[in-house]
Design an enzyme around this catalytic site. Structure first.
Site, PDB file in Angstrom:
ATOM      1  N   HIS A  24       5.115  -4.741  14.441  1.00  0.00           N
ATOM      2  CA  HIS A  24       6.285  -5.507  13.956  1.00  0.00           C
ATOM      3  C   HIS A  24       5.960  -6.282  12.681  1.00  0.00           C
ATOM      4  O   HIS A  24       6.577  -7.306  12.411  1.00  0.00           O
ATOM      5  CB  HIS A  24       6.810  -6.476  15.017  1.00  0.00           C
ATOM      6  CG  HIS A  24       6.979  -5.862  16.373  1.00  0.00           C
ATOM      7  ND1 HIS A  24       8.162  -5.299  16.798  1.00  0.00           N
ATOM      8  CD2 HIS A  24       6.092  -5.690  17.383  1.00  0.00           C
ATOM      9  CE1 HIS A  24       8.004  -4.824  18.025  1.00  0.00           C
ATOM     10  NE2 HIS A  24       6.754  -5.042  18.404  1.00  0.00           N
ATOM     11  N   SER A  76       3.577  -4.794 -16.477  1.00  0.00           N
ATOM     12  CA  SER A  76       4.976  -5.117 -16.747  1.00  0.00           C
ATOM     13  C   SER A  76       5.153  -5.224 -18.251  1.00  0.00           C
ATOM     14  O   SER A  76       4.267  -5.708 -18.952  1.00  0.00           O
ATOM     15  CB  SER A  76       5.326  -6.447 -16.075  1.00  0.00           C
ATOM     16  OG  SER A  76       6.463  -7.017 -16.700  1.00  0.00           O
ATOM     17  N   LYS A 129       1.244  -9.212 -14.581  1.00  0.00           N
ATOM     18  CA  LYS A 129       1.552  -8.271 -13.500  1.00  0.00           C
ATOM     19  C   LYS A 129       0.628  -7.060 -13.467  1.00  0.00           C
ATOM     20  O   LYS A 129       0.245  -6.511 -14.491  1.00  0.00           O
ATOM     21  CB  LYS A 129       3.004  -7.760 -13.645  1.00  0.00           C
ATOM     22  CG  LYS A 129       4.078  -8.773 -13.312  1.00  0.00           C
ATOM     23  CD  LYS A 129       4.011  -9.319 -11.891  1.00  0.00           C
ATOM     24  CE  LYS A 129       4.444  -8.306 -10.853  1.00  0.00           C
ATOM     25  NZ  LYS A 129       5.878  -8.029 -10.905  1.00  0.00           N
ATOM     26  N   GLU A 187       4.688   2.959  -4.931  1.00  0.00           N
ATOM     27  CA  GLU A 187       6.147   2.818  -4.857  1.00  0.00           C
ATOM     28  C   GLU A 187       6.840   4.157  -5.125  1.00  0.00           C
ATOM     29  O   GLU A 187       7.807   4.515  -4.455  1.00  0.00           O
ATOM     30  CB  GLU A 187       6.617   1.767  -5.861  1.00  0.00           C
ATOM     31  CG  GLU A 187       6.149   0.361  -5.508  1.00  0.00           C
ATOM     32  CD  GLU A 187       6.395  -0.604  -6.653  1.00  0.00           C
ATOM     33  OE1 GLU A 187       7.557  -0.928  -6.900  1.00  0.00           O
ATOM     34  OE2 GLU A 187       5.416  -1.010  -7.304  1.00  0.00           O
TER      35      GLU A 187
END
Ligand code: ARG
Length: 465
Positions: free
Chosen positions: A155, A276, A282, A289
């Site tokens: 979970h 980024s 970043k 992804e």
């Protein structure tokens, strides 16, 4: 002459030709199409259907066309619809009218089913290698971090401590089943359709066994209608691809979480991250992804073919031409995902201290305490209740479980002893799960050794080439 011969008095309307053409994408079957034609024409000669000299000319012509395609000198013409017609037309241009003998006893319906199976046999073999490489990368990564412990989650909540290697080897198991599914699919579709003709076979004395032997098919299709009508093999391969994509996507999601500031468990290699354009600080896990995101198109291809096939009357229907683009895209997508995720995993660096800090929370060892009570004869449900009360007490007192003293523990757990306090140690907890398949280092290191050996022995080529 119109493309379709004597029956037609007109050229195909330009819009129809454009709408029906598939050569833009099915040209990638060219090598397997020519391989099938070479086997077919040799059989035609051996069976006395085509003179040996003509068959020889046809073979040489086909090889010359293959060379031209491979040299980038061949222009596929959409007006000729598909890869099969393009190559046949080029053959006739190349060797003259004898080329017109090639298509004896054959239809594009059994031809395309043959080409696809040959093509898929190769791609499934390559994918199996790609899965092997992924497994090797995961095993290497697990091995480099073999002593590290992390909190295992259910979970998405801290559950019990586990070795990182145990988590990574879970994926190695999944990818192994994926290899099995590809092998199963190949096993079932590795059957020769040629000889089925358009749907009912041929009046010519074709030697199907000879063609099967030449093309490496262990069997010939028993039913000519089935041979040209079904695309279940496309569905099976896509289903296997969907599962590989699903496994890659779940691994990707784990990596994305681990690489987040909140977890801070893993540092990905700079070469496998992107920055980024705006925020200088970043470092993003874009590969993971995209692997997660691309799963959508693989599932899409599966659902598209299932939908195309449902409700089609036997046998061949032109709808079935729609089986290819999604299939090719899914094959390319999954191969590319494996190809980039494997080195990403091989170069990932886990942060043992950050993970140990997270796994040190004594609450992760609550189950150990309940099982300790079971060992003292307390029924598990009762032990679970008592430890739950202890957790509630620790929350009330604002003290972690391992900071409660024996008297406080006995308020919830009458049988508690000093020994209970030793249970709140992540490494001890891991070691205590020492049964087959469990998280104990001995078990996990044994699995690692087994995988090392299996992966070193196998080149991944256990699928027919
Ligand atoms: N391009 C076609 C396909 O992929 C080949 C078979 C065409 N057969 C036919 N009778 N039109 O399905």
């Amino acid at each position: 002459m119109a493309l379709w011969g004597g029956r037609f008095s007109k050229e195909t309307d330009r819009r129809v030709a454009e709408y029906t053409a598939s050569v833009d994408y099915d040209q990638r079957l060219y090598r397997h199409d020519i391989e099938g034609s070479l086997a077919h024409v040799r059989m035609l000669a051996a069976s006395g259907i085509v003179p040996a000299a003509d068959a020889e000319k046809i073979s040489l012509g086909l090889i010359a066309i293959r060379d031209r395609i491979e040299a980038g000198e061949f222009v596929f013409d959409p007006a000729l619809e598909d890869v099969h017609m393009n190559i046949e037309k080029a053959l006739i241009d190349e060797v003259g009218e004898v080329g017109a003998r090639l298509h004896s006893g054959r239809s594009r319906n059994d031809q395309v089913a043959t080409d696809e199976r040959l093509y898929l046999r190769q791609r499934c073999g390559e994918l199996s290698h790609g899965l092997r490489d992924m497994q090797r990368a995961l095993v290497d990564c697990a091995d480099r971090h073999r002593e590290l412990i992390m909190p295992g989650l259910t979970h998405l909540q801290h559950a019990q401590p586990v070795p990182v290697a145990h988590h990574l080897l879970a994926y190695v198991e999944m990818f192994e089943r994926d290899r099995g599914r590809l092998a199963d699919a190949v096993d079932r579709f590795n059957v020769l359709p040629l000889g089925a003709g358009a749907l009912a076979g041929s009046t010519l004395p074709l030697n199907r066994e000879m063609v099967a032997r030449e093309l490496g098919f262990p069997k010939i299709a028993r039913n000519s209608m089935d041979a040209v009508a079904d695309r279940d093999y496309v569905v099976e391969v896509l289903a296997a691809l969907a599962l590989i994509a699903m496994h890659c996507s779940r691994l990707a999601e784990d990596v994305i979480l681990w690489a987040s500031q909140e977890f801070g468990f893993v540092e990905l290699d700079d070469g496998f991250c992107t920055g980024s354009s705006l925020m200088p600080q970043k470092k993003n896990p874009d590969i993971a992804e995209l692997a997660r995101g691309k799963t959508g198109r693989v599932y899409g291809a599966l659902v598209a073919v299932l939908t195309t096939m449902k409700g089609l009357p036997l046998t061949y229907n032109r709808d079935m031409q729609e089986d290819k683009e999604g299939l090719f895209d899914a094959l390319d997508t999954v191969a590319a995902t494996l190809g980039v995720m494997a080195p990403m995993m091989a170069s990932a660096e886990f942060d043992g201290e950050a993970m140990a800090r997270a796994a040190a929370d004594p609450a992760l060892m609550a189950t150990d305490l309940a099982e300790w009570l079971v060992g003292r004869g307390v029924p598990f449900r009762e032990a679970h209740r008592q430890v739950g009360e202890l957790v509630a007490l620790s929350r009330k007192l604002g003290l972690p479980l391992n900071r409660l003293d024996l008297n406080q523990m006995r308020q919830a757990i009458p049988l508690a002893e000093q020994e209970c306090l030793t249970l709140f140690d992540a490494r001890r907890s891991v070691e205590a799960r020492n049964l087959p398949g469990g998280a104990a280092f001995g078990q996990v290191h044994g699995q690692l050794a087994d995988w090392r050996q299996a992966l070193a022995a196998a080149d991944g080529g256990d699928l027919p080439e």
